[in-house]
Scaffold this motif. Structure first.
Motif, PDB file in Angstrom:
ATOM      1  N   GLU A 123     -24.553   5.584  -1.543  1.00  0.00           N
ATOM      2  CA  GLU A 123     -23.870   6.207  -0.999  1.00  0.00           C
ATOM      3  C   GLU A 123     -22.860   7.275  -1.431  1.00  0.00           C
ATOM      4  O   GLU A 123     -22.920   7.783  -3.064  1.00  0.00           O
ATOM      5  CB  GLU A 123     -22.755   6.124  -0.038  1.00  0.00           C
ATOM      6  CG  GLU A 123     -21.941   6.148   0.807  1.00  0.00           C
ATOM      7  CD  GLU A 123     -22.704   6.654   2.285  1.00  0.00           C
ATOM      8  OE1 GLU A 123     -22.801   7.910   2.490  1.00  0.00           O
ATOM      9  OE2 GLU A 123     -23.245   5.504   3.036  1.00  0.00           O
ATOM     10  N   SER A 124     -22.469   8.525  -0.590  1.00  0.00           N
ATOM     11  CA  SER A 124     -22.065   9.923  -1.564  1.00  0.00           C
ATOM     12  C   SER A 124     -20.164   9.626  -2.256  1.00  0.00           C
ATOM     13  O   SER A 124     -19.961   8.361  -1.246  1.00  0.00           O
ATOM     14  CB  SER A 124     -21.642  10.875  -0.867  1.00  0.00           C
ATOM     15  OG  SER A 124     -21.070  11.272   0.210  1.00  0.00           O
ATOM     16  N   THR A 125     -19.592  10.242  -3.038  1.00  0.00           N
ATOM     17  CA  THR A 125     -18.224  10.011  -3.453  1.00  0.00           C
ATOM     18  C   THR A 125     -17.310  10.148  -2.002  1.00  0.00           C
ATOM     19  O   THR A 125     -16.855   9.083  -1.994  1.00  0.00           O
ATOM     20  CB  THR A 125     -17.989  10.226  -4.864  1.00  0.00           C
ATOM     21  OG1 THR A 125     -18.614  10.000  -5.418  1.00  0.00           O
ATOM     22  CG2 THR A 125     -16.505  10.249  -5.316  1.00  0.00           C
ATOM     23  N   SER A 126     -17.853  11.071  -1.904  1.00  0.00           N
ATOM     24  CA  SER A 126     -17.025  11.759  -0.508  1.00  0.00           C
ATOM     25  C   SER A 126     -16.969  10.771   0.384  1.00  0.00           C
ATOM     26  O   SER A 126     -15.855  10.828   1.118  1.00  0.00           O
ATOM     27  CB  SER A 126     -17.032  13.350   0.546  1.00  0.00           C
ATOM     28  OG  SER A 126     -18.224  13.280   0.698  1.00  0.00           O
ATOM     29  N   ASN A 127     -17.854  10.119   0.900  1.00  0.00           N
ATOM     30  CA  ASN A 127     -18.154   9.569   2.594  1.00  0.00           C
ATOM     31  C   ASN A 127     -17.284   7.872   1.595  1.00  0.00           C
ATOM     32  O   ASN A 127     -16.774   7.499   2.317  1.00  0.00           O
ATOM     33  CB  ASN A 127     -19.608   8.719   2.351  1.00  0.00           C
ATOM     34  CG  ASN A 127     -20.408  10.516   3.200  1.00  0.00           C
ATOM     35  OD1 ASN A 127     -19.551  10.780   3.565  1.00  0.00           O
ATOM     36  ND2 ASN A 127     -21.538  10.300   3.173  1.00  0.00           N
ATOM     37  N   ALA A 128     -17.811   7.198   0.467  1.00  0.00           N
ATOM     38  CA  ALA A 128     -17.241   5.931  -0.057  1.00  0.00           C
ATOM     39  C   ALA A 128     -15.162   6.267  -0.136  1.00  0.00           C
ATOM     40  O   ALA A 128     -15.089   5.379   0.414  1.00  0.00           O
ATOM     41  CB  ALA A 128     -17.139   5.719  -1.350  1.00  0.00           C
ATOM     42  N   ALA A 129     -14.762   7.728  -0.933  1.00  0.00           N
ATOM     43  CA  ALA A 129     -13.515   8.208  -0.574  1.00  0.00           C
ATOM     44  C   ALA A 129     -12.882   7.738   1.066  1.00  0.00           C
ATOM     45  O   ALA A 129     -11.827   6.636   1.427  1.00  0.00           O
ATOM     46  CB  ALA A 129     -13.424   9.039  -1.062  1.00  0.00           C
ATOM     47  N   GLU A 130     -13.651   8.219   2.533  1.00  0.00           N
ATOM     48  CA  GLU A 130     -13.371   8.707   3.273  1.00  0.00           C
ATOM     49  C   GLU A 130     -13.218   6.515   4.189  1.00  0.00           C
ATOM     50  O   GLU A 130     -12.077   6.787   4.507  1.00  0.00           O
ATOM     51  CB  GLU A 130     -14.006   9.430   3.949  1.00  0.00           C
ATOM     52  CG  GLU A 130     -13.102   9.882   6.012  1.00  0.00           C
ATOM     53  CD  GLU A 130     -14.952  10.586   6.569  1.00  0.00           C
ATOM     54  OE1 GLU A 130     -14.583  10.581   6.976  1.00  0.00           O
ATOM     55  OE2 GLU A 130     -15.429  11.364   5.933  1.00  0.00           O
ATOM     56  N   HIS A 131     -14.206   6.299   3.613  1.00  0.00           N
ATOM     57  CA  HIS A 131     -14.666   5.078   4.174  1.00  0.00           C
ATOM     58  C   HIS A 131     -12.976   4.285   3.685  1.00  0.00           C
ATOM     59  O   HIS A 131     -12.655   3.048   4.586  1.00  0.00           O
ATOM     60  CB  HIS A 131     -15.277   4.413   3.760  1.00  0.00           C
ATOM     61  CG  HIS A 131     -16.282   3.392   4.419  1.00  0.00           C
ATOM     62  ND1 HIS A 131     -16.260   2.887   6.000  1.00  0.00           N
ATOM     63  CD2 HIS A 131     -16.174   1.761   4.155  1.00  0.00           C
ATOM     64  CE1 HIS A 131     -16.599   1.631   6.037  1.00  0.00           C
ATOM     65  NE2 HIS A 131     -16.128   0.892   4.997  1.00  0.00           N
ATOM     66  N   VAL A 132     -12.727   3.990   2.285  1.00  0.00           N
ATOM     67  CA  VAL A 132     -12.003   2.941   2.315  1.00  0.00           C
ATOM     68  C   VAL A 132     -10.328   3.953   1.806  1.00  0.00           C
ATOM     69  O   VAL A 132      -9.477   3.093   1.385  1.00  0.00           O
ATOM     70  CB  VAL A 132     -12.179   2.605   0.520  1.00  0.00           C
ATOM     71  CG1 VAL A 132     -13.282   1.896   0.707  1.00  0.00           C
ATOM     72  CG2 VAL A 132     -11.986   4.014  -0.276  1.00  0.00           C
TER      73      VAL A 132
END
Length: 322
Positions: free
Chosen positions: A273-282
């Protein structure tokens, strides 16, 4: 939604990479004293046959302790901890803990094995999605008892270790390392559901008033989990929640929340997963703020976590090819 503390512990441990290394396997007879302390590494002792005593000196407010170990028992030290094994129920003087006595001989070399003890001793290291944050919450050591009902599944593993130790005359079997990894995970899971744990992560997972909160955070880590919403979910006032949570966990709720969030994020990154998607998810709107938090808790930059996964996949592919 996770249903139990044990499942929550399994989830938390799923990102833990363990590597065991067998130091020696054999038997001691007569007067002896052994230890894996002083190497700045986590270590383990498996009692293959016979019995012995584990001695721990007094340290940081903890009283000195002596525990009898018998065949089938194992002890895992999470850190480099002063200790020794001996046939004597009385601990040595504090300045003698580091003094080794006697020599280990190959298994079966003694004509009277009941007079001694057979041991498999070694070191291990483990990396986690949560870095030092996880190891800092684990106990100093874990003793896995052969007759612990929670370790019933581990007995077959131990018998395999004993069989491998018996067949390896010239050099220890490399399978012992991997089997020890499995035994260690069984021990950690048993610890997660034990009644005599030290305050820490598992304590929160097992407390009825906090278990729903842990599961809810794991399920929706990106929600607005401030202390007010966490306290409300636990049906407590904010002051009471913060006090009881810190007493149970040994850290404030916000720090615990960050641990769980970064665990979820690390799993996503490892799966591409991309860093931006991981950041938004958490729950992070700023990728840079997420990267700083991720680095602080895991010891890695998000990109390094993703690249590590890529290297693992490449190594696995190369192994399949050859």
């Amino acid at each position: 939604m996770l249903k139990s503390a044990e499942k929550a512990a399994d989830w938390l441990l799923s990102g833990l990479e363990l590597r065991s290394t067998l130091f020696h396997v054999g038997q001691y007879c007569g007067v002896w004293r052994a230890s894996t302390a002083g190497h700045q590494r986590a270590s383990f002792h498996l009692v293959l046959e016979g019995a012995c005593w584990l001695h721990l000196p007094a340290s940081f407010g903890r009283a000195a302790r002596s525990t009898r170990l018998v065949a089938g028992d194992a002890v895992f030290f999470m850190h480099d901890t002063a200790h020794c094994l001996s046939p004597d129920e009385h601990a040595p003087a504090d300045d003698a803990f580091a003094v080794r006595i006697g020599a280990m001989t190959p298994l079966g070399a003694n004509s009277e094995p009941e007079a001694g003890v057979a041991l498999a001793c070694g070191f291990f290291e483990f990396r986690s999605d949560l870095g030092d944050a996880i190891s800092g919450l684990l106990p100093e050591h874990i003793i896995a008892r052969h007759d612990d009902v929670k370790l019933a599944g581990a007995r077959t593993t131990f018998e395999l270790i004993r069989a491998e130790a018996a067949r390896a005359q010239d050099a220890p079997s490399p399978l012992i390392n991997r089997l020890t990894d499995v035994l260690f995970f069984y021990a950690l899971r048993a610890f997660a559901s034990s009644d005599d744990f030290a305050p820490g992560l598992w304590s929160v997972m097992r407390r009825a008033e906090f278990a729903p909160l842990v599961n809810a955070i794991i399920e929706k880590p990106g929600d607005d989990w401030n202390t007010h919403t966490m306290a409300a979910l636990c049906h407590m006032s904010r002051a009471r929640f913060c006090k009881q949570f810190a007493e149970a966990c040994g850290q404030p709720p916000a720090q615990f929340l960050a641990l769980l969030r970064m665990k979820v994020a690390a799993e996503m990154l490892r799966h591409g997963e991309s860093t931006s998607n991981a950041a938004e998810h958490v729950g992070y709107q700023s990728e840079s703020a997420f990267a700083q938090a991720f680095k602080r808790i895991t010891g890695l930059q998000p990109g390094a976590c993703r690249r590590a996964r890529g290297r693992e996949q490449a190594d696995a592919a190369e192994t399949r090819v050859h």
